[in-house]
Design a protein around this motif. Structure first.
Motif, PDB file in Angstrom:
ATOM      1  N   LEU A  54       0.831  -1.198   0.000  1.00  0.00           N
ATOM      2  CA  LEU A  54       0.000   0.000   0.000  1.00  0.00           C
ATOM      3  C   LEU A  54       0.866   1.250   0.000  1.00  0.00           C
ATOM      4  N   THR A  55       0.319   2.309  -0.568  1.00  0.00           N
ATOM      5  CA  THR A  55       0.932   3.633  -0.496  1.00  0.00           C
ATOM      6  C   THR A  55      -0.142   4.625  -0.090  1.00  0.00           C
ATOM      7  N   VAL A  56       0.183   5.472   0.863  1.00  0.00           N
ATOM      8  CA  VAL A  56      -0.743   6.502   1.337  1.00  0.00           C
ATOM      9  C   VAL A  56      -0.146   7.868   1.026  1.00  0.00           C
ATOM     10  N   ILE A  57      -0.941   8.740   0.401  1.00  0.00           N
ATOM     11  CA  ILE A  57      -0.508  10.112   0.094  1.00  0.00           C
ATOM     12  C   ILE A  57      -1.370  11.055   0.921  1.00  0.00           C
ATOM     13  N   SER A  58      -0.725  11.846   1.746  1.00  0.00           N
ATOM     14  CA  SER A  58      -1.450  12.694   2.689  1.00  0.00           C
ATOM     15  C   SER A  58      -2.192  13.818   1.980  1.00  0.00           C
ATOM     16  N   GLY A  59      -3.270  14.266   2.619  1.00  0.00           N
ATOM     17  CA  GLY A  59      -4.022  15.390   2.076  1.00  0.00           C
ATOM     18  C   GLY A  59      -3.226  16.674   2.073  1.00  0.00           C
ATOM     19  N   GLU A  60      -2.286  16.817   3.027  1.00  0.00           N
ATOM     20  CA  GLU A  60      -1.439  18.002   3.046  1.00  0.00           C
ATOM     21  C   GLU A  60      -0.598  18.097   1.780  1.00  0.00           C
ATOM     22  N   ASN A  99       3.860   2.622   2.252  1.00  0.00           N
ATOM     23  CA  ASN A  99       4.700   3.774   1.932  1.00  0.00           C
ATOM     24  C   ASN A  99       3.908   5.042   2.239  1.00  0.00           C
ATOM     25  N   MET A 100       4.496   5.927   3.005  1.00  0.00           N
ATOM     26  CA  MET A 100       3.848   7.198   3.327  1.00  0.00           C
ATOM     27  C   MET A 100       4.471   8.298   2.484  1.00  0.00           C
ATOM     28  N   VAL A 101       3.673   8.943   1.648  1.00  0.00           N
ATOM     29  CA  VAL A 101       4.144  10.027   0.788  1.00  0.00           C
ATOM     30  C   VAL A 101       3.621  11.339   1.358  1.00  0.00           C
ATOM     31  N   SER A 102       4.542  12.250   1.641  1.00  0.00           N
ATOM     32  CA  SER A 102       4.170  13.554   2.191  1.00  0.00           C
ATOM     33  C   SER A 102       5.013  14.626   1.513  1.00  0.00           C
ATOM     34  N   ILE A 103       4.815  15.860   1.954  1.00  0.00           N
ATOM     35  CA  ILE A 103       5.535  16.976   1.344  1.00  0.00           C
ATOM     36  C   ILE A 103       6.563  17.521   2.321  1.00  0.00           C
ATOM     37  N   ASP A 104       7.745  17.861   1.814  1.00  0.00           N
ATOM     38  CA  ASP A 104       8.777  18.499   2.627  1.00  0.00           C
ATOM     39  C   ASP A 104       8.492  19.994   2.653  1.00  0.00           C
ATOM     40  N   ASP A 150      -7.927  16.946   5.054  1.00  0.00           N
ATOM     41  CA  ASP A 150      -8.255  15.807   5.914  1.00  0.00           C
ATOM     42  C   ASP A 150      -8.666  14.574   5.123  1.00  0.00           C
ATOM     43  N   VAL A 151      -8.395  14.577   3.821  1.00  0.00           N
ATOM     44  CA  VAL A 151      -8.667  13.433   2.947  1.00  0.00           C
ATOM     45  C   VAL A 151      -7.344  12.967   2.353  1.00  0.00           C
ATOM     46  N   SER A 152      -7.134  11.662   2.311  1.00  0.00           N
ATOM     47  CA  SER A 152      -5.885  11.099   1.780  1.00  0.00           C
ATOM     48  C   SER A 152      -6.171  10.086   0.683  1.00  0.00           C
ATOM     49  N   PHE A 153      -5.160   9.841  -0.133  1.00  0.00           N
ATOM     50  CA  PHE A 153      -5.229   8.830  -1.197  1.00  0.00           C
ATOM     51  C   PHE A 153      -4.578   7.542  -0.706  1.00  0.00           C
ATOM     52  N   ILE A 154      -5.097   6.419  -1.166  1.00  0.00           N
ATOM     53  CA  ILE A 154      -4.470   5.122  -0.932  1.00  0.00           C
ATOM     54  C   ILE A 154      -4.279   4.445  -2.283  1.00  0.00           C
ATOM     55  N   LEU A 155      -3.088   3.911  -2.497  1.00  0.00           N
ATOM     56  CA  LEU A 155      -2.740   3.249  -3.757  1.00  0.00           C
ATOM     57  C   LEU A 155      -2.389   1.799  -3.475  1.00  0.00           C
ATOM     58  N   ALA A 156      -2.748   0.936  -4.401  1.00  0.00           N
ATOM     59  CA  ALA A 156      -2.435  -0.489  -4.261  1.00  0.00           C
ATOM     60  C   ALA A 156      -2.479  -1.144  -5.631  1.00  0.00           C
ATOM     61  N   SER A 157      -2.047  -2.385  -5.662  1.00  0.00           N
ATOM     62  CA  SER A 157      -2.188  -3.196  -6.866  1.00  0.00           C
ATOM     63  C   SER A 157      -3.364  -4.160  -6.657  1.00  0.00           C
ATOM     64  N   ASP A 158      -3.130  -5.220  -5.900  1.00  0.00           N
ATOM     65  CA  ASP A 158      -4.218  -6.137  -5.550  1.00  0.00           C
ATOM     66  C   ASP A 158      -4.171  -6.511  -4.072  1.00  0.00           C
ATOM     67  N   GLY A 159      -3.288  -5.868  -3.330  1.00  0.00           N
ATOM     68  CA  GLY A 159      -3.158  -6.161  -1.914  1.00  0.00           C
ATOM     69  C   GLY A 159      -2.032  -7.125  -1.596  1.00  0.00           C
ATOM     70  N   THR A 160      -1.575  -7.871  -2.582  1.00  0.00           N
ATOM     71  CA  THR A 160      -0.479  -8.807  -2.371  1.00  0.00           C
ATOM     72  C   THR A 160       0.796  -8.352  -3.078  1.00  0.00           C
ATOM     73  N   GLU A 161       0.658  -7.821  -4.284  1.00  0.00           N
ATOM     74  CA  GLU A 161       1.821  -7.300  -5.014  1.00  0.00           C
ATOM     75  C   GLU A 161       2.187  -5.915  -4.480  1.00  0.00           C
ATOM     76  N   PRO A 162       3.447  -5.482  -4.715  1.00  0.00           N
ATOM     77  CA  PRO A 162       3.841  -4.135  -4.274  1.00  0.00           C
ATOM     78  C   PRO A 162       2.970  -3.053  -4.897  1.00  0.00           C
ATOM     79  N   ALA A 163       2.795  -1.985  -4.171  1.00  0.00           N
ATOM     80  CA  ALA A 163       2.005  -0.860  -4.658  1.00  0.00           C
ATOM     81  C   ALA A 163       2.699  -0.204  -5.849  1.00  0.00           C
ATOM     82  N   PRO A 164       1.982   0.571  -6.672  1.00  0.00           N
ATOM     83  CA  PRO A 164       2.617   1.281  -7.791  1.00  0.00           C
ATOM     84  C   PRO A 164       3.837   2.068  -7.331  1.00  0.00           C
ATOM     85  N   ASN A 165       4.863   2.098  -8.202  1.00  0.00           N
ATOM     86  CA  ASN A 165       6.165   2.608  -7.751  1.00  0.00           C
ATOM     87  C   ASN A 165       6.466   4.041  -8.138  1.00  0.00           C
TER      88      ASN A 165
END
Length: 591
Positions: A54-60, A99-104, A150-165
């Protein structure tokens, strides 16, 4: 003559100044849209090389700049992208690695961090009830959204394979040039003024250059004839040359102005096409008091109801018990499973009342950020005006579970519904033994069952409203007496009741009362009076029990899903039956 000469000089100077100013204005206007043009978007990107599912992209990160947000996702396989409230997204992730994706905030670049968890595989997140929207594609996916912090994105493939890169975010920039058109058109106007000054000066010069008489002189000694060009001829030649140059210059300059002004398109200042330039969003200085959000949004409920409707219709038609269990539970599931079993034995038995796919007339979610969660909703059937609206109680046990229908209740005709909180606010769910109501949910079920058996003799008779209660007319004391009278003299009929297996649900209303759903079992025991005699059965009892005649007797259990409005404690208003669904759920031979 001196005054005329000065006037001509001024006009020539004005013409030259106008030409220079026009050149600057037109040139700068064109440069704004060519060499001086700014980019039309700002973009940041990040790549992940881990194996997290899984990959999570924060709303910020999405709100680093204002305006619409475009996300581009790339991967070697299937891509699933969804967004929901940040708390819901992280609750769904649970103990999984991601994977947590945020902004610097210093550099403005995307940063990635792998959060190690105990789960390396998760269910496929596509179509989870927690998401506001979800999407899927192969290898590449691009979306334009506008989500808050306060809304975030979640990315995945099928839950078993690695998330999009690979992922990138971009925002549009306002690179419009509202003054370019004004500068070019203004420059063309100044150029025209310069041409007018030039033509005016040339015209006066030509008028001032007419024939002049010279005074005669005394005769002199004849000399050898010699021809000399006169001043008049020289002036005429100069004027002719100037006229020729002017004729050439005027068309050339006009054509250049027309070409330059026509080679660009621009909007006027402050036009509707102007947009605010995206800039980093300022941080809030005053924080509002934290308010618990409702369990779901109306948009989520509309999507959930549509899926429940599709599942129920398919399962009802095919009598598919496994499929119906994916969206129904408790009293609502028990009612449908019993119907499927009866219809297997008797095709004449009607299907359960269908769950329409909308429109959703009312949504009352529980105000909570934990689990389990409860939502009450009312659905209309626009395809059939004779079908009463259906009230559903939906429950979600855990973040990765879907909402299931625990109660499906047909509302009474012309029912007047109590005022409830807005869907964007939500309400609280009261416990089954709540003392905040005139009667607790458990007491309401037992008191009403007593009324169905005793009517006026019940101690709770005056607590309930009689008008509009069609269930009393269908299964009340008067009907029970008729059934006993119609039974043969060799058989007995005994009625009873008990609390059903489903837990009561109470959702608070605006006036401190509650909408209460309870599950009640009504039992009916038919047995022969004398040894050796038998009792015969037909219809639903026969279909469900598989018995048409018995010397022992049969116990039939009817499941009542009842919906009430219960006033607040200390209120003299009566308890009102808002709707009900009743059906045979069990029939077995006495032992």
């Amino acid at each position: 003559m001196v005054g005329n000469t000065k006037g001509e000089i001024v006009r020539f100077v004005l013409a030259i100044v106008s030409f220079m100013l026009a050149a600057v204005m037109i040139g700068y206007g064109i440069a704004q849209q060519t060499i001086l043009a700014t980019p039309d978007e700002v973009s940041v990107s990040a790549e992940m090389d881990g194996t997290a599912p899984l990959t999570v992209i924060s709303g910020e990160a999405f709100n680093t700049f204002s305006g619409n947000q475009t996300i581009r996702i790339e991967g070697p396989r299937r891509i699933v992208a969804a967004y929901g409230r940040s708390t819901d997204v992280l609750a769904w992730v649970g103990d999984a690695s991601y994977n947590m994706v945020s902004i610097d905030p210093e550099t403005g670049d995307l940063t990635t961090e792998t959060i190690a968890g105990t789960e390396q595989e998760v269910p496929d997140p596509y179509n989870s009830d927690l998401w506001l929207e979800n999407y899927e594609a192969e290898n590449e996916l691009a979306l334009t959204v506008k989500i808050p912090t306060d809304v975030s994105f979640i990315l995945a493939s099928d839950g078993t394979e690695p998330a999009p890169n690979a992922v990138s975010l971009s925002w549009p920039l306002d690179n419009s040039t509202p003054w370019a058109g004004t500068l070019i058109m203004g420059g063309a106007g100044v150029l025209l003024i310069g041409l007018i000054f030039l033509m005016w000066a040339v015209h006066n010069m030509r008028r001032a250059g007419g024939p002049r008489r010279k005074p005669q002189k005394m005769p002199k000694v004849p000399k050898k004839a010699r021809y000399k060009q006169s001043k008049r001829g020289s002036q005429a030649s100069d004027a002719s040359s100037l006229r020729t140059s002017a004729r050439i210059a005027i068309p050339a300059v006009l054509v250049s102005a027309i070409i330059l002004s026509g080679c660009t398109a621009s909007t006027a200042p402050n036009s509707a096409a102007d947009q605010t330039v995206p800039s980093p969003s300022p941080a809030a200085t005053d924080e509002a008091p934290a308010v618990t959000a409702p369990a779901v949004a109306v948009r989520q409920i509309e999507k959930i109801v549509a899926q429940i409707s599709a599942v129920s219709q398919e399962a009802d038609d095919e009598r598919d018990a496994d499929l119906i269990e994916t969206r129904f539970s408790d009293a609502a599931l028990e009612y449908r499973l019993a119907n499927y079993k009866m219809r297997e034995a008797d095709d004449d038995i009607a299907l359960p009342v269908a769950i329409p796919d909308g429109p959703v007339q009312l949504t009352l979610p529980q105000q909570t950020d934990t689990w389990p969660r409860t939502v009450f909703t009312i659905i209309l059937d626009e395809t059939d005006s004779t079908v009463a609206p259906i009230a559903l109680f939906l429950e979600q046990k855990a973040p990765r579970d879907n909402y299931k229908v625990s109660y499906a209740i047909n509302l009474e005709p012309s029912v007047v519904f109590p005022d409830v909180a807005a869907a964007s606010v939500g309400t609280s769910r009261l416990p089954a033994d709540s003392g905040l109501l005139r009667s607790s949910p458990t007491e309401v079920a037992l008191d009403y069952a007593e009324i169905l058996e005793q009517d006026l003799d019940s101690d709770s008779y005056l607590d309930f409203q009689v008008e509009g209660d069609s269930l009393r007319e269908s299964v009340g004391l008067a009907v029970k007496k008729k059934e006993k009278a119609a039974l043969s003299s060799t058989a007995t009929l005994t009625y009873g009741h008990e609390l059903g297996a489903a837990d009561p649900i109470a959702m608070a209303t605006v006036d401190a009362g509650a909408i209460v759903a309870v599950h009640l079992y009504e039992t009916k025991v038919a047995a022969p009076k004398e040894e050796g005699s038998a009792v015969t059965f037909s219809g639903q009892t026969k279909a469900l029990s598989g018995i048409s005649i018995t010397e022992e007797g049969i116990k039939s259990t009817y499941g009542d899903q009842l919906l009430f409005y219960v006033p607040a404690a200390g209120n003299d208003e009566k308890i009102v039956l808002l709707g009900y669904t009743q059906g045979l759920v069990e029939a077995s031979e006495l032992k």
